[in-house]
Design a protein around this motif. Structure first.
Motif, short mmCIF file in Angstrom:
data_model
loop_
_atom_site.label_atom_id
_atom_site.label_comp_id
_atom_site.label_asym_id
_atom_site.label_seq_id
_atom_site.Cartn_x
_atom_site.Cartn_y
_atom_site.Cartn_z
N GLN A 120 111.67 75.18 32.08
CA GLN A 120 111.04 75.30 30.81
C GLN A 120 111.50 76.65 29.96
O GLN A 120 111.51 77.64 30.75
CB GLN A 120 109.40 75.36 30.95
N HIS B 54 113.05 70.92 40.27
CA HIS B 54 113.29 69.78 39.35
C HIS B 54 112.64 69.86 38.17
O HIS B 54 112.90 68.80 37.23
CB HIS B 54 112.95 68.44 39.96
N GLN B 55 112.30 71.11 37.69
CA GLN B 55 111.96 71.28 35.97
C GLN B 55 112.20 72.47 35.71
O GLN B 55 112.53 73.72 36.42
CB GLN B 55 110.26 71.32 36.03
N ASN C 196 112.64 67.76 32.95
CA ASN C 196 112.24 67.31 34.36
C ASN C 196 113.02 66.02 34.63
O ASN C 196 113.59 65.42 33.95
CB ASN C 196 110.86 66.62 33.98
N ALA D 230 111.89 71.75 27.62
CA ALA D 230 111.66 71.31 28.81
C ALA D 230 112.49 70.33 29.42
O ALA D 230 112.84 69.44 28.64
CB ALA D 230 110.04 71.25 29.22
N THR E 24 110.94 78.04 36.28
CA THR E 24 111.40 77.06 36.93
C THR E 24 110.73 76.71 38.12
O THR E 24 109.97 77.47 38.66
CB THR E 24 113.00 77.33 37.35
N GLU F 260 113.66 63.20 37.76
CA GLU F 260 112.97 62.50 38.76
C GLU F 260 114.24 61.25 39.11
O GLU F 260 115.16 61.16 38.51
CB GLU F 260 111.73 61.81 38.27
#
Length: 195
Positions: A80, A77-78, A91, A89, A74, A93
């Protein structure tokens, strides 16, 4: 003898000019000439039918099911999840509005083709998931080169876009081309929901 030397010198300058022109052309096109690697016969990467899935809850306000035991990484904001050649994954935004099909086809797909590795688009469409209607991109690409062997694999990918209250989540699923993960990818993409 002098004439022969002059002809050789002229020929060398011509060859050098051609090589320089080829290099300049490659630089101008961003070295976008990476070729697709051949897919493997009987590729690894199938998620077993008896795989246990657990719910991952993000501080970014969403949850989804991920395979139990997969490595998780981690960053802000992401997230995987990875196991051998398979990755999931997400993401997050900020976005003012949900992307439309036209925006995905006209802006996101060309960017993916430019920045990805030998990307081959297979389809762009809206699909129904339990959280509602979302946009999905189907595409094949090359993997990043292995850090030890420099070898690459041909991957199949699905990318989904989920929008809610000024946030856009991009969910990426990838595995070696030919791996049979249709049911598991359906489960994962269906499980994504905003909290």
């Amino acid at each position: 003898m002098k004439g022969q030397a002059a002809r050789i010198h002229t020929r060398l300058r011509s060859v050098a000019g051609t090589a320089a022109a080829a290099l300049m052309l490659a630089m101008a096109t961003g070295f976008a000439a990476e070729k697709p690697v051949a897919p493997e016969h009987n590729p690894p990467g199938d998620i077993p039918d008896n795989q246990v899935f657990v719910t991952y809850r993000s501080s970014d306000g969403y949850e989804l099911k991920a395979p139990e035991g997969w490595a998780r990484r981690t960053t802000p904001h992401q997230v995987q999840f990875a196991d051998k050649y398979d990755t999931i994954a997400v993401n997050i935004e900020d976005a003012a509005t949900a992307p439309t099909l036209d925006v995905v086809k006209g802006q996101i797909v060309p960017k993916l083709q430019k920045e990805g590795r030998a990307v081959e688009i297979k389809g762009v469409s809206t699909v129904s998931r339990k959280s509602g209607t979302v946009i999905r991109i189907l595409y094949n690409s090359n993997s990043e080169p292995n850090s030890v062997t420099s070898s690459q694999r041909r991957l199949e990918n699905e990318r989904f876009f989920y929008f809610h209250n000024g946030k856009l989540a991009t969910l990426d699923l990838s595995a070696p081309l030919g791996a049979d993960n249709a049911d598991q990818w359906q489960l994962i993409s269906d499980s994504f929901r905003w909290k």
